[in-house]
Motif scaffolding. Sequence first.
Motif, short mmCIF file in Angstrom:
data_model
loop_
_atom_site.label_atom_id
_atom_site.label_comp_id
_atom_site.label_asym_id
_atom_site.label_seq_id
_atom_site.Cartn_x
_atom_site.Cartn_y
_atom_site.Cartn_z
N GLY A 187 -5.94 -48.25 -18.34
CA GLY A 187 -5.08 -49.44 -18.39
C GLY A 187 -5.62 -50.62 -17.61
O GLY A 187 -4.85 -51.50 -17.20
N ALA A 245 -4.76 -54.18 -19.08
CA ALA A 245 -3.34 -54.53 -18.86
C ALA A 245 -3.09 -54.87 -17.40
O ALA A 245 -2.34 -55.81 -17.09
N ASP A 246 -3.72 -54.15 -16.49
CA ASP A 246 -3.52 -54.43 -15.07
C ASP A 246 -4.15 -55.77 -14.68
O ASP A 246 -3.57 -56.51 -13.88
#
Length: 201
Positions: A9, A12-13
């Motif tokens: 992720g 997204a982070d």
Amino acid sequence: MIWWLKAKGAPADAAATLAVYVMAIVVREQAIPVPAVVGPSGQLLVTQMLAVLPVVLLLHGIDRGDTIAEEVALRHTGRRNLALCCAFALLTLLLAAIVQILWDRPEALSLARNCIGLLGAALIVRAALGAGIAAICVAALPLACAAAGRRPGGSPQPWAWPIQEPTSGLGAAEATILFIIGCAVVLWKNRPLLNPLARTT
């Protein structure tokens, strides 16, 4: 490596980290009232709380996947997780520097400090009790400091680093120490000692 970053992720982070800095520019010194447990009632700046979002997302990403399968794979998961955490810390510092230089927002400095310190605290709790409880603790820590971390005059206690002034050297040092310990823990231990929130099948 690209697939590993996607699985963890990381995109997204990174987007969430950028979003919280944009919010820091917009909200500036907006605060929420917090009832005091000790000392006078105080306020918690929104920017001091924004750090929770990217840290929890990163924590979730680190904990994704099958830990046992990753341990027997031909890669050192701890080193990769450490690199991911260090990249996150560098990104927060870079964004804080850009925001401070371009828009003169000291709140961005406290946001970077809190991102780094909360990640360190999260990694320590994760090693002991798992990512679920670590996320809960990270979300509660700034509120707990705002509720119980002020002196009678209203100034923050030395230990309440999430609510220290943006330029506080003590707050930055405490956050850095937590981050260093958290990085050492994530390099050393991938599975928690006890995970009360783990799903059992």
